[in-house]
Motif scaffolding. Structure first.
Motif, short mmCIF file in Angstrom:
data_model
loop_
_atom_site.label_atom_id
_atom_site.label_comp_id
_atom_site.label_asym_id
_atom_site.label_seq_id
_atom_site.Cartn_x
_atom_site.Cartn_y
_atom_site.Cartn_z
N VAL A 1 0.86 -1.19 0.00
CA VAL A 1 0.00 0.00 0.00
C VAL A 1 0.89 1.24 0.00
O VAL A 1 1.94 1.25 0.65
CB VAL A 1 -0.96 0.00 1.22
N GLN A 2 0.49 2.24 -0.78
CA GLN A 2 1.26 3.48 -0.83
C GLN A 2 0.88 4.37 0.36
O GLN A 2 -0.29 4.66 0.57
CB GLN A 2 0.99 4.23 -2.14
N ILE A 3 1.89 4.74 1.13
CA ILE A 3 1.65 5.64 2.26
C ILE A 3 2.66 6.78 2.20
O ILE A 3 3.75 6.65 1.64
CB ILE A 3 1.75 4.92 3.62
N ASP A 4 2.29 7.86 2.83
CA ASP A 4 3.18 9.01 2.98
C ASP A 4 4.20 8.65 4.06
O ASP A 4 3.82 8.20 5.15
CB ASP A 4 2.34 10.21 3.40
N PRO A 5 5.49 8.84 3.81
CA PRO A 5 6.50 8.50 4.82
C PRO A 5 6.27 9.22 6.16
O PRO A 5 6.65 8.71 7.21
CB PRO A 5 7.81 8.95 4.18
N GLU A 6 5.64 10.37 6.11
CA GLU A 6 5.35 11.10 7.34
C GLU A 6 4.26 10.42 8.18
O GLU A 6 4.08 10.77 9.34
CB GLU A 6 4.92 12.53 7.02
N MET A 7 3.57 9.46 7.59
CA MET A 7 2.48 8.78 8.29
C MET A 7 2.96 7.51 9.01
O MET A 7 2.15 6.74 9.50
CB MET A 7 1.36 8.43 7.32
N LEU A 8 4.26 7.32 9.06
CA LEU A 8 4.84 6.16 9.75
C LEU A 8 5.73 6.66 10.87
O LEU A 8 6.62 7.48 10.65
CB LEU A 8 5.67 5.31 8.78
N THR A 9 5.49 6.17 12.07
CA THR A 9 6.38 6.46 13.19
C THR A 9 6.90 5.15 13.76
O THR A 9 6.16 4.16 13.84
CB THR A 9 5.69 7.28 14.31
N VAL A 10 8.16 5.15 14.09
CA VAL A 10 8.81 3.96 14.64
C VAL A 10 9.49 4.37 15.93
O VAL A 10 10.19 5.38 15.99
CB VAL A 10 9.86 3.41 13.65
N GLN A 11 9.26 3.57 16.96
CA GLN A 11 9.88 3.84 18.25
C GLN A 11 10.40 2.54 18.82
O GLN A 11 9.70 1.52 18.81
CB GLN A 11 8.86 4.47 19.19
N PHE A 12 11.62 2.58 19.31
CA PHE A 12 12.24 1.39 19.91
C PHE A 12 12.58 1.71 21.36
O PHE A 12 13.17 2.76 21.65
CB PHE A 12 13.50 0.99 19.14
N GLU A 13 12.20 0.82 22.26
CA GLU A 13 12.49 1.01 23.68
C GLU A 13 13.14 -0.25 24.24
O GLU A 13 12.69 -1.35 23.95
CB GLU A 13 11.22 1.28 24.48
#
Length: 47
Positions: free
Chosen positions: A13-25
């Motif tokens: 699916v095509q998404i805007d890169p700004e619509m993805l957040t990644v967080q690692f803890e």
């Protein structure tokens, strides 16, 4: 890592890169959390 995840998602699916957040803890020595939030585009398809 975010770029790699985005490439995989964009295969389906095509998404805007700004619509993805990644967080690692790192909680402690034996617990890690990878959190992904993706806002998918709206579609006109009705199921």
């Amino acid at each position: 890592m975010k770029r790699d995840i985005l490439k995989v998602i964009c295969k389906y699916v095509q998404i805007d890169p700004e619509m993805l957040t990644v967080q690692f803890e790192q909680k402690n020595d034996d617990i890690s959390v990878l959190e992904l939030n993706v806002t998918l585009p709206e579609t006109d398809e009705k199921k």
